[in-house]
Design an enzyme around this catalytic site. Structure first.
Site, PDB file in Angstrom:
ATOM      1  N   HIS A   1      44.610  34.678  37.768  1.00 25.96           N
ATOM      2  CA  HIS A   1      44.882  33.288  37.376  1.00 25.96           C
ATOM      3  C   HIS A   1      46.346  32.921  37.675  1.00 25.96           C
ATOM      4  O   HIS A   1      47.231  33.782  37.571  1.00 25.96           O
ATOM      5  CB  HIS A   1      44.597  33.126  35.883  1.00 25.96           C
ATOM      6  CG  HIS A   1      44.678  31.719  35.407  1.00 25.96           C
ATOM      7  ND1 HIS A   1      45.776  31.239  34.726  1.00 25.96           N
ATOM      8  CD2 HIS A   1      43.825  30.677  35.538  1.00 25.96           C
ATOM      9  CE1 HIS A   1      45.573  29.964  34.429  1.00 25.96           C
ATOM     10  NE2 HIS A   1      44.398  29.593  34.908  1.00 25.96           N
TER      11      HIS A   1
ATOM     12  N   SER B   1      27.622  37.223  37.273  1.00 22.43           N
ATOM     13  CA  SER B   1      28.538  36.097  37.023  1.00 22.43           C
ATOM     14  C   SER B   1      27.757  34.785  36.896  1.00 22.43           C
ATOM     15  O   SER B   1      26.656  34.643  37.425  1.00 22.43           O
ATOM     16  CB  SER B   1      29.534  36.002  38.186  1.00 22.43           C
ATOM     17  OG  SER B   1      30.140  34.736  38.201  1.00 22.43           O
TER      18      SER B   1
HETATM   19  C1  LIG Z   1      40.716  34.066  34.139  1.00 18.25           C
HETATM   20  C2  LIG Z   1      41.539  33.023  33.455  1.00 18.25           C
HETATM   21  N1  LIG Z   1      42.700  33.379  32.872  1.00 18.25           N
HETATM   22  C3  LIG Z   1      43.487  32.486  32.253  1.00 18.25           C
HETATM   23  C4  LIG Z   1      43.135  31.161  32.192  1.00 18.25           C
HETATM   24  C5  LIG Z   1      44.085  30.196  31.522  1.00 18.25           C
HETATM   25  O1  LIG Z   1      43.540  29.652  30.390  1.00 18.25           O
HETATM   26  P1  LIG Z   1      44.148  28.296  29.737  1.00 18.25           P
HETATM   27  O2  LIG Z   1      43.900  27.227  30.737  1.00 18.25           O
HETATM   28  O3  LIG Z   1      43.352  28.179  28.467  1.00 18.25           O
HETATM   29  O4  LIG Z   1      45.581  28.535  29.476  1.00 18.25           O
HETATM   30  C6  LIG Z   1      41.941  30.730  32.783  1.00 18.25           C
HETATM   31  C7  LIG Z   1      41.562  29.314  32.759  1.00 18.25           C
HETATM   32  O5  LIG Z   1      40.702  28.844  33.429  1.00 18.25           O
HETATM   33  C8  LIG Z   1      41.115  31.692  33.422  1.00 18.25           C
HETATM   34  O6  LIG Z   1      39.970  31.337  34.038  1.00 18.25           O
END
Ligand SMILES: Cc1ncc(COP(=O)(O)O)c(C=O)c1O
Length: 385
Positions: free
Chosen positions: A137, A338
Site C-alpha cells: 500500500h 481473493s
Molecule cells: C492493504 C492496505 N493497507 C492499508 C490501507 C490503508 O488504509 P486506510 O485507507 O484506512 O488508511 C489500505 C486501504 O485500502 C489497504 O488496502
C-alpha cells in the site's frame, strides 16, 4: 478543481442570521447529500469498503464528547470513555489473530495501524532497514519517510506476492542487520498475500534473526482468517504486529481500524500514566470513543459465524463475477481465495458509473458485503452495450 454544483449552497456565511441559510434548509441540504451517497450503493463495485450497515441505534452518542485518550487497558481521568467496549473489540480480534493477550486499540484506519506496527518495530530495532513489496500500500513508503528509515521495495513474483529470493538478496547485500518487514495480506491492487514464515526464513538465510514482521492485513486479514480454508496472516505465522481495517469487511460510516501487537513489544514505546492518567502507548493522544462502540455493536450482531458467512458471500460473488466476465469476454483474473477480480478496463464513463478503479488497462471489481450477483448482472448488461 471542478466546481461542485452545491458549492454556493454550502458556503458558510459570517453571520447566519439574515442570510438564506437556516436550519430547515441546511437539514434539507444534508439530506440531499446523504440520499446521493446512499444511492451510490447500487453502483459501488470498485472500492474495498462495505456499505451494508446501519448504526442509527447509536445516535445518542452524537450528543456527547467521548474520548478514549491513552491505550485501552488503562482508564483515564476523563471519565466519558468507552474503553470497556474497546477492550472487548480488541479481545475479539486478538483471539481471531491467535494471541489472546495481544495489545491493541481502535485506530483511524489501516494507515495508522501500519504506522504503529512499523514504529514499534523501529523502536525495537532502531537501526532496522524496512522492506515491503512493490505491491504494498502507498502508506508504507510514506511511513518509512516519517520514521526516517531506509526503505527497500522488494520485487514481486508472478503471483504478485513478495519475491523471497529477492528479499534474501537485498538483505545479504546489506550484510544482514535488523529488519522491519511489512507483509501484505490482500494487496489493494489484486488481493495477493505475502508469505510471513517465508520472510523469516529468507532473512535467517541472510544472517539475521532481529526481525519485526508487521502484517498489513487491512484489506485481506478477515478474509484469510475466515475463509472456508483459512490462510496464514497473523501471530501464529510469525507476525509481531497486525493492522486490520474496520470499514472494509466489517463496515463503518467513516474510516477506522484495529492494530494489534505482541504485548511485550509495546514496552518499546509505552510511557506510563502520562496521557491524562492513562498509559501513552498509541499514536494519537485523544482518541475517538464512538468507533469502538460501532465496531462492538456490529461484532455482537454478527459474531465470528456471521463474519464467516459474510466472507463466504464475498468469495461466492467474486467467483460469480469472474465466471460472468469470462463468458462476456473481459479476461477476468483473481488471486486464489481473493474477492478482487481484475478485468479489461471498460470506458471511462462505465468506470465512473460503477466506481471502478483501474491500473493501466485493467479495472478492479471488489466483491464486498453489499455487492450481490444482481450488481454483477447489471454491470455485464452495461458492458454489453
Ligand atoms: C492493504 C492496505 N493497507 C492499508 C490501507 C490503508 O488504509 P486506510 O485507507 O484506512 O488508511 C489500505 C486501504 O485500502 C489497504 O488496502
Amino acid at each position: 478543481m471542478v466546481r461542485h454544483p452545491l458549492a454556493d449552497d454550502v458556503r458558510i456565511p459570517d453571520d447566519p442570521t439574515g442570510s438564506s441559510s437556516g436550519s430547515d434548509r441546511d437539514v434539507a441540504l444534508l439530506k440531499e447529500m446523504a440520499a446521493q451517497m446512499l444511492g451510490e450503493r447500487d453502483h459501488m463495485l470498485g472500492f474495498p469498503l462495505n456499505l451494508d450497515f446501519d448504526y442509527r441505534p447509536l445516535a445518542d452518542f452524537l450528543q456527547v464528547h467521548g474520548n478514549n485518550v491513552g491505550g485501552p487497558p488503562t482508564s483515564s481521568e476523563y471519565q466519558l470513555h468507552s474503553k470497556v467496549f474497546e477492550r472487548a473489540v480488541v479481545s475479539f480480534f486478538a483471539r481471531l489473530a491467535g494471541h489472546e493477550e495481544a495489545f491493541g486499540y481502535v485506530t483511524t484506519g489501516g494507515t495508522e495501524g501500519n504506522l504503529y506496527g512499523c514504529y514499534v518495530g523501529r523502536e525495537r530495532f532502531p537501526e532496522a532497514v524496512m522492506y515491503a513489496s512493490q505491491a504494498t500500500h502507498y502508506s508504507l513508503p510514506k511511513i518509512a519517510r516519517l520514521l526516517r528509515m531506509d526503505y527497500v521495495a522488494v520485487e514481486v513474483g508472478h503471483d504478485r506476492a513478495m519475491d523471497l529470493a529477492a528479499l534474501r538478496r537485498h538483505h545479504t547485500a546489506r550484510k544482514g542487520g535488523p529488519a522491519v518487514v511489512v507483509t501484505t495480506i490482500g494487496t489493494t491492487t489484486g488481493g495477493s498475500e505475502d508469505d510471513l514464515a517465508g520472510v523469516r526464513e529468507a532473512l535467517a538465510d541472510a544472517g539475521t534473526d532481529q526481525v519485526h514482521i508487521h502484517s498489513d492485513a487491512a484489506f485481506g486479514g478477515l478474509i484469510a482468517a475466515l475463509a472456508p480454508e483459512p490462510r496464514p496472516w497473523a501471530f501464529e505465522s510469525g507476525a509481531d504486529s497486525i493492522a486490520l481495517s474496520g470499514h472494509k469487511m466489517l463496515g463503518a460510516p467513516f474510516p477506522c481500524g484495529i492494530v494489534l501487537t505482541r504485548p511485550e513489544h509495546v514496552e518499546a514505546i509505552r510511557r506510563p500514566g502520562i496521557a491524562v492518567g492513562s498509559d501513552d502507548d498509541t499514536i494519537t493522544g485523544s482518541r475517538d470513543a464512538f468507533t469502538p462502540l460501532l465496531l462492538w455493536y456490529e461484532l455482537r450482531r454478527l459474531g465470528r459465524t456471521g463474519l464467516q458467512r459474510r466472507v463466504a458471500h464475498c468469495l461466492a460473488t467474486a467467483e460469480y463475477a469472474e465466471q460472468r466476465l469470462r463468458e462476456e469476454g473481459h479476461h477476468p483474473e483473481r488471486a486464489p481465495g481473493s474477492n478482487t477480480v481484475l478485468f479489461d478496463k471498460p470506458t471511462a464513463a462505465l468506470c465512473r458509473r460503477w466506481n471502478l478503479l483501474s491500473v493501466g488497462d485493467r479495472a478492479h471489481l471488489i466483491a464486498m458485503p453489499h455487492v450481490t450477483g444482481e450488481h454483477i448482472d447489471r454491470l455485464c448488461a452495461d458492458l454489453r452495450q
